[in-house]
Motif scaffolding. Sequence first.
Motif, mmCIF file in Angstrom:
data_model
loop_
_atom_site.group_PDB
_atom_site.id
_atom_site.type_symbol
_atom_site.label_atom_id
_atom_site.label_comp_id
_atom_site.label_asym_id
_atom_site.label_seq_id
_atom_site.Cartn_x
_atom_site.Cartn_y
_atom_site.Cartn_z
ATOM 1 N N GLU A 70 -5.057 8.819 3.583
ATOM 2 C CA GLU A 70 -5.488 7.877 2.551
ATOM 3 C C GLU A 70 -4.557 6.674 2.540
ATOM 4 O O GLU A 70 -3.372 6.779 2.843
ATOM 5 N N THR A 71 -5.107 5.520 2.170
ATOM 6 C CA THR A 71 -4.331 4.297 1.959
ATOM 7 C C THR A 71 -4.683 3.794 0.568
ATOM 8 O O THR A 71 -5.859 3.623 0.250
ATOM 9 N N ILE A 72 -3.670 3.570 -0.267
ATOM 10 C CA ILE A 72 -3.890 3.180 -1.658
ATOM 11 C C ILE A 72 -3.278 1.806 -1.891
ATOM 12 O O ILE A 72 -2.065 1.616 -1.728
ATOM 13 N N ALA A 73 -4.110 0.830 -2.274
ATOM 14 C CA ALA A 73 -3.637 -0.531 -2.567
ATOM 15 C C ALA A 73 -2.834 -0.529 -3.867
ATOM 16 O O ALA A 73 -3.192 0.156 -4.833
ATOM 17 N N LEU A 74 -1.750 -1.288 -3.883
ATOM 18 C CA LEU A 74 -0.905 -1.379 -5.076
ATOM 19 C C LEU A 74 -1.013 -2.745 -5.747
ATOM 20 O O LEU A 74 -0.149 -3.115 -6.539
ATOM 21 N N SER A 75 -2.058 -3.494 -5.474
ATOM 22 C CA SER A 75 -2.222 -4.822 -6.057
ATOM 23 C C SER A 75 -2.913 -4.743 -7.416
ATOM 24 O O SER A 75 -3.548 -3.748 -7.745
ATOM 25 N N GLN A 101 4.306 0.826 2.105
ATOM 26 C CA GLN A 101 4.157 -0.214 3.121
ATOM 27 C C GLN A 101 3.948 -1.523 2.366
ATOM 28 O O GLN A 101 3.001 -1.647 1.581
ATOM 29 N N HIS A 146 0.845 -1.199 0.000
ATOM 30 C CA HIS A 146 0.000 0.000 0.000
ATOM 31 C C HIS A 146 0.873 1.239 0.000
ATOM 32 O O HIS A 146 2.020 1.193 0.437
ATOM 33 N N SER A 203 0.759 -5.721 5.320
ATOM 34 C CA SER A 203 -0.322 -5.174 6.145
ATOM 35 C C SER A 203 -0.104 -5.594 7.592
ATOM 36 O O SER A 203 0.646 -6.516 7.879
ATOM 37 N N LEU A 209 0.796 4.726 1.906
ATOM 38 C CA LEU A 209 0.165 5.454 3.001
ATOM 39 C C LEU A 209 0.379 6.931 2.725
ATOM 40 O O LEU A 209 1.520 7.366 2.543
ATOM 41 N N HIS A 238 3.980 10.394 0.853
ATOM 42 C CA HIS A 238 3.562 9.040 0.503
ATOM 43 C C HIS A 238 4.640 8.073 0.993
ATOM 44 O O HIS A 238 5.821 8.265 0.702
#
Length: 181
Positions: free
Chosen positions: A48-53, A134, A37, A137, A39, A131
Amino acid sequence: APAPAAAGAPAPAPATASAPFVIPDWCVAPRAPCAAHLLVWRGAALVETIALSGRPFRTVGRLAECDLVLEHSSASRRHAAVLHHRSGAFYLLDLGSAHGTFLGGTRLTPHEPTLWREGVACVFGASTRTHVLQLRSGQPLQPPSAPAPAAPPLPAAPAAPPPRAAAVAAAPAIPATVAAA
């Protein structure tokens, strides 16, 4: 650290409307499950938290078509890209932005993928948001210890010319008769 090149690798994919840069051949979608993610911090507040998957790269910029839209006026329309390496590492690529991309306080060289290590802060242009990558999780969420500096300030213009320049400017004119001799 620049991204490693693969020996005998095929030519990178050309730039397209969805990827305004040359996609390196090593850029692939993360394997599922991917817990990585970004952060996004504003000071000590996680905003905000942004998934990188799921995707090999994410575009970053002011344009609405970017995956991560930046609202700061110092951000370029197509500012940067987050790239996923087939090894599982993430790289950050500045797309030639006017005000720079700063990773760990160091301005990135445009168009050169740079390894983004977990926990290292990134600032796009002069934004007040930081930014942080991470990879796993469940880690404790802590704001960056010190925000990465934005673009360095421009040097102030001197208030008066340097002493030597003032002395030359104040020198008496040479009479025409002496100059002709």
